[in-house]
Design a protein around this motif. Structure first.
Motif, PDB file in Angstrom:
ATOM      1  N   ASP A 189       7.673   8.724  -7.543  1.00 19.11           N
ATOM      2  CA  ASP A 189       7.165   9.765  -8.438  1.00 19.11           C
ATOM      3  C   ASP A 189       7.187   9.316  -9.896  1.00 19.11           C
ATOM      4  O   ASP A 189       6.416   9.808 -10.714  1.00 19.11           O
ATOM      5  N   SER A 190       8.095   8.387 -10.210  1.00 15.70           N
ATOM      6  CA  SER A 190       8.190   7.871 -11.576  1.00 15.70           C
ATOM      7  C   SER A 190       8.230   6.343 -11.537  1.00 15.70           C
ATOM      8  O   SER A 190       8.405   5.745 -10.474  1.00 15.70           O
ATOM      9  N   SER A 191       8.083   5.720 -12.702  1.00 10.44           N
ATOM     10  CA  SER A 191       7.986   4.265 -12.757  1.00 10.44           C
ATOM     11  C   SER A 191       9.284   3.591 -12.308  1.00 10.44           C
ATOM     12  O   SER A 191      10.378   4.126 -12.490  1.00 10.44           O
ATOM     13  N   PHE A 192       9.127   2.424 -11.697  1.00  7.37           N
ATOM     14  CA  PHE A 192      10.279   1.648 -11.231  1.00  7.37           C
ATOM     15  C   PHE A 192      11.253   1.396 -12.381  1.00  7.37           C
ATOM     16  O   PHE A 192      10.862   1.145 -13.520  1.00  7.37           O
ATOM     17  N   GLU A 193      12.536   1.417 -12.040  1.00  2.42           N
ATOM     18  CA  GLU A 193      13.583   1.086 -12.996  1.00  2.42           C
ATOM     19  C   GLU A 193      14.660   0.258 -12.305  1.00  2.42           C
ATOM     20  O   GLU A 193      14.666   0.113 -11.080  1.00  2.42           O
ATOM     21  N   HIS A 234       4.252   2.960 -10.069  1.00  3.24           N
ATOM     22  CA  HIS A 234       4.554   4.241  -9.411  1.00  3.24           C
ATOM     23  C   HIS A 234       3.392   4.575  -8.483  1.00  3.24           C
ATOM     24  O   HIS A 234       2.439   3.788  -8.347  1.00  3.24           O
ATOM     25  N   SER A 235       3.460   5.737  -7.831  1.00  5.31           N
ATOM     26  CA  SER A 235       2.485   6.060  -6.778  1.00  5.31           C
ATOM     27  C   SER A 235       1.047   6.136  -7.270  1.00  5.31           C
ATOM     28  O   SER A 235       0.112   5.992  -6.481  1.00  5.31           O
ATOM     29  N   LEU A 249       5.551  -2.434  -2.081  1.00  6.08           N
ATOM     30  CA  LEU A 249       4.376  -1.559  -1.955  1.00  6.08           C
ATOM     31  C   LEU A 249       4.744  -0.216  -1.332  1.00  6.08           C
ATOM     32  O   LEU A 249       4.241   0.834  -1.750  1.00  6.08           O
ATOM     33  N   GLN A 250       5.624  -0.239  -0.332  1.00 10.78           N
ATOM     34  CA  GLN A 250       6.063   1.016   0.292  1.00 10.78           C
ATOM     35  C   GLN A 250       6.804   1.890  -0.707  1.00 10.78           C
ATOM     36  O   GLN A 250       6.571   3.109  -0.790  1.00 10.78           O
ATOM     37  N   LYS A 251       7.693   1.277  -1.486  1.00  9.35           N
ATOM     38  CA  LYS A 251       8.433   2.028  -2.511  1.00  9.35           C
ATOM     39  C   LYS A 251       7.476   2.590  -3.559  1.00  9.35           C
ATOM     40  O   LYS A 251       7.604   3.747  -3.989  1.00  9.35           O
ATOM     41  N   ALA A 252       6.505   1.745  -3.969  1.00  9.07           N
ATOM     42  CA  ALA A 252       5.564   2.167  -5.007  1.00  9.07           C
ATOM     43  C   ALA A 252       4.724   3.354  -4.560  1.00  9.07           C
ATOM     44  O   ALA A 252       4.469   4.276  -5.345  1.00  9.07           O
ATOM     45  N   TRP A 303      -0.041   4.091  -9.774  1.00  2.00           N
ATOM     46  CA  TRP A 303      -0.346   2.835 -10.484  1.00  2.00           C
ATOM     47  C   TRP A 303       0.377   1.670  -9.808  1.00  2.00           C
ATOM     48  O   TRP A 303       1.454   1.269 -10.206  1.00  2.00           O
ATOM     49  N   TYR A 304      -0.229   1.172  -8.729  1.00  2.00           N
ATOM     50  CA  TYR A 304       0.367  -0.008  -8.074  1.00  2.00           C
ATOM     51  C   TYR A 304      -0.688  -0.906  -7.413  1.00  2.00           C
ATOM     52  O   TYR A 304      -0.363  -1.794  -6.638  1.00  2.00           O
ATOM     53  N   GLY A 305      -1.948  -0.704  -7.787  1.00  2.00           N
ATOM     54  CA  GLY A 305      -3.013  -1.551  -7.243  1.00  2.00           C
ATOM     55  C   GLY A 305      -2.824  -3.019  -7.616  1.00  2.00           C
ATOM     56  O   GLY A 305      -3.141  -3.917  -6.822  1.00  2.00           O
ATOM     57  N   HIS A 306      -2.286  -3.264  -8.809  1.00  2.00           N
ATOM     58  CA  HIS A 306      -2.063  -4.640  -9.250  1.00  2.00           C
ATOM     59  C   HIS A 306      -1.005  -5.339  -8.385  1.00  2.00           C
ATOM     60  O   HIS A 306      -1.058  -6.550  -8.192  1.00  2.00           O
TER      61      HIS A 306
END
Length: 228
Positions: free
Chosen positions: A29-33, A78-79, A22-25, A81-84
């Motif tokens: 700035d861009s989607s996790f990879e 990403h910042s 959650l902290q990383k998300a 989109w991480y509510g899920h």
């Protein structure tokens, strides 16, 4: 019911991982990879396995977990989109709450009652198909398991000194002696235990289908009253 230290360690680790994700998300700035995405996949898999083992696939917790991971574009994180991911972490926190407050034992009891009901349905099906002997053995096994669970719940010994399990009648005697149920219920269980034993030893002419049907009704009622 004392949960193993392994389970407690696992849920703590999963919550810590969830916090990190959650902290990383929140800063991404861009989607996790790459490794970040692999960490999410591992976290989700481990939590799903734990929830299924503790509560079962028909539980509300597991339903909530599946609903959360079914979110469209779940692995897009990403910042903005991480509510899920927060929803999944909420499930992990709920599991920890249950463990910390000794609620798992009660949940396990409900699951056990569901398992008994499933096996009783098997016994009912066997009866309807004309297999009274197999039905008697199955229903008797459910009754024996139910008595064993009652002993566990009431801190009554359910094994012999050598560690082998007690059978229906010794379990029945101990439960009645400790007033978990009445002497009348004890006598009823004794009579149904006789039918189970006759079926198990091939004495199929010693009882008829109607008696097995009454045995089924008794065990269904007994499970609802004492194991639900």
């Amino acid at each position: 019911m004392e949960l193993s230290k392994t389970v407690k360690i696992e849920i703590k680790a999963l919550i810590d991982i969830g916090d990190t994700i959650l902290q990383k998300a929140s800063r991404a700035d861009s989607s996790f990879e790459g490794s970040d995405l692999a960490e999410v996949s591992s976290w989700v898999t481990r939590l799903g396995q734990l929830v299924r083992k503790l509560y079962g696939e028909n539980s509300q917790h597991y339903t909530n977990f599946e609903r959360a991971i079914s979110t469209e574009s779940f692995y897009v994180i990403h910042s903005n989109w991480y509510g899920h991911i927060s929803q999944v972490q909420g499930i992990a926190l709920t599991v920890k709450h249950d463990i910390d407050n000794d609620l798992i034992a009660s949940i396990k009891g409900l699951l056990q009652a569901e398992i008994f009901a499933n096996f009783l349905e098997i016994g009912e099906h066997l009866l309807s198909e004309g297999y009274k002997d197999a039905a008697a053995v199955t229903i008797g096994a459910v009754l024996e398991d139910g008595l064993r669970e009652l002993c566990k719940k009431n801190n009554i010994a359910f094994t012999k000194p050598n560690g082998s399990p007690l059978t229906i009648e010794p379990l029945n005697t101990e439960l009645a002696k400790n007033e978990v149920y009445s002497k009348l219920t004890q006598k009823q269980i004794t009579s149904w235990a006789h039918i189970r034993n006759k079926a198990a030893h091939g004495q199929y002419n010693e009882y008829d289908k109607s008696q097995v049907e009454m045995m089924l009704l008794f065990v269904q009622g007994f499970a609802e009253q004492h194991l639900a």
